[in-house]
Write an enzyme that holds these catalytic residues in place. Structure first.
Site, PDB file in Angstrom:
ATOM      1  N   HIS A  80       0.835  -1.214   0.000  1.00 38.14           N
ATOM      2  CA  HIS A  80       0.000   0.000   0.000  1.00 38.14           C
ATOM      3  C   HIS A  80       0.865   1.257   0.000  1.00 38.14           C
ATOM      4  CE1 HIS A  80      -3.270  -2.599   2.152  1.00 38.14           C
ATOM      5  NE2 HIS A  80      -3.021  -2.999   0.920  1.00 38.14           N
ATOM      6  N   HIS A 262      -9.146  -2.460  -5.021  1.00 41.47           N
ATOM      7  CA  HIS A 262      -8.022  -2.671  -4.109  1.00 41.47           C
ATOM      8  C   HIS A 262      -6.953  -3.557  -4.758  1.00 41.47           C
ATOM      9  CE1 HIS A 262      -5.857  -2.795  -0.337  1.00 41.47           C
ATOM     10  NE2 HIS A 262      -5.608  -4.062  -0.633  1.00 41.47           N
ATOM     11  N   ASP A 266      -3.033  -2.734  -5.174  1.00 44.65           N
ATOM     12  CA  ASP A 266      -1.945  -3.671  -4.858  1.00 44.65           C
ATOM     13  C   ASP A 266      -1.014  -3.874  -6.051  1.00 44.65           C
ATOM     14  OD1 ASP A 266      -2.612  -4.173  -2.223  1.00 44.65           O
ATOM     15  OD2 ASP A 266      -3.673  -6.042  -2.653  1.00 44.65           O
ATOM     16  N   HIS A 289      -0.185 -11.066  -4.988  1.00 46.95           N
ATOM     17  CA  HIS A 289       1.165 -10.555  -4.744  1.00 46.95           C
ATOM     18  C   HIS A 289       2.241 -11.450  -5.355  1.00 46.95           C
ATOM     19  CE1 HIS A 289      -0.471  -7.467  -2.231  1.00 46.95           C
ATOM     20  NE2 HIS A 289      -1.045  -8.341  -1.425  1.00 46.95           N
TER      21      HIS A 289
END
Length: 305
Positions: A80, A262, A266, A289
């Site tokens: 973030h 969101h 990311d 991720h």
């Protein structure tokens, strides 16, 4: 000629880590040209410094973790903050923290963006270097349905497509950012988790600092009154509210596609680990991720000479 930038002053934060639950003090400091992004663990002997580099990523379950040069040096949940820095077009800064994890704050990038705006950004006497996508690049994990594509473009743009099989809340969503000038459309979107994932994550030693103030909790099935009471007890609440959207939090979603937005936030943060702003259009399907940072390493190998 576009010039590199840094902050005009320092920006400080205090908060607990999402996964460790440890309260951490973090300060973003100005840095000279060509410094890039680096993390400094001031709580450890020697105050080791670790570059924000995709090749340093050591763990990617529910967050992006950097590994330092020693076994005791880790910096967790950086995505973030990295997203905010890249979207605000900051090129150089030193990030000092006295613990193992960047504070989760409200679960979005907005607190970091607000602080950067408050401090201000200044130009440095050096040319900004880009990672420019000159041909189509593809990353795939077919067994998981993951696919990330980079296409040539004169600026940065990105689209994220998410789908959680069998989910009544998140069966299919997408979010599009045509320019970083539109970042305010995603920067306040919170991290999220499914209710059925919470117990396994706790067993993995994760989300110790998670609560309904810094994460969206989606409920994917009907609950009995007894189950609701038990969940409320586990969360330390008198009662819980489940909105028609499937969100358990006190407040409902900010956007119908907040989860996809969101994921886009990311993606920007993870791709910041290439070390340069990107000129290219990124299209990511069912990414996380792990795939984001693997793609970042691929882009570095393919487009930085």
């Amino acid at each position: 000629m576009e010039k590199q930038t840094t902050l005009k002053g320092e920006a400080s934060f205090v908060g607990k880590g999402l996964h460790t639950g440890v309260v951490v003090n973090l300060t973003i400091k100005p840095a000279e040209k060509d410094f890039g992004f680096k993390f400094k663990r001031i709580d450890l002997e020697g105050q080791p410094v670790t570059p924000a580099d995709a090749n340093r990523v050591s763990f990617t379950q529910r967050g992006t973790v950097l590994a330092g040069d020693r076994d005791d040096v880790r910096i967790s949940t950086i995505e973030h903050l990295m997203s905010a820095l890249r979207a605000m077009r900051v090129d150089n800064c030193l990030i000092e923290l006295d613990g193992p994890e960047v504070p989760i704050l409200d679960g979005s990038a907005k607190p970091f963006v607000d602080a950067i705006k408050s401090v201000g950004i200044e130009e440095l006497d050096a040319e900004r270097q880009y990672l420019t996508i000159t041909h189509k690049a593809v990353y795939e994990e077919p067994e998981k349905g993951i696919r990330i594509i980079a296409l040539p473009e004169e600026y940065f743009a990105a689209q994220v497509n998410i789908a959680f099989d069998g989910s009544r809340c998140l069966a299919n969503q997408y979010a599009l950012l045509e320019s970083l000038d539109e970042y305010e459309e995603v920067y306040d979107c919170r991290t999220f988790v499914f209710l059925h994932e919470i117990q396994p994550l706790l067993q993995y030693g994760l989300i110790k600092g998670g609560d309904l103030d810094n994460a969206i909790v989606f409920v994917d099935k009907q609950l009995t009154d007894e189950q609701k009471s038990e969940i409320a007890k586990q969360l330390g609440k008198d009662e819980i509210t489940i909105h028609p959207s499937g969100v358990l939090n006190k407040n409902d979603l900010k956007y119908a596609n907040e989860a996809a937005r969101h994921k886009l936030l990311d993606l920007i943060g993870d791709l910041a680990l290439v070390g340069r702003p990107i000129k290219g259009r990124i299209i990511a399907t069912k990414s996380g991720h792990g795939s984001n940072t693997a793609f970042a390493r691929q882009l570095m190998a393919e487009f930085i000479k």
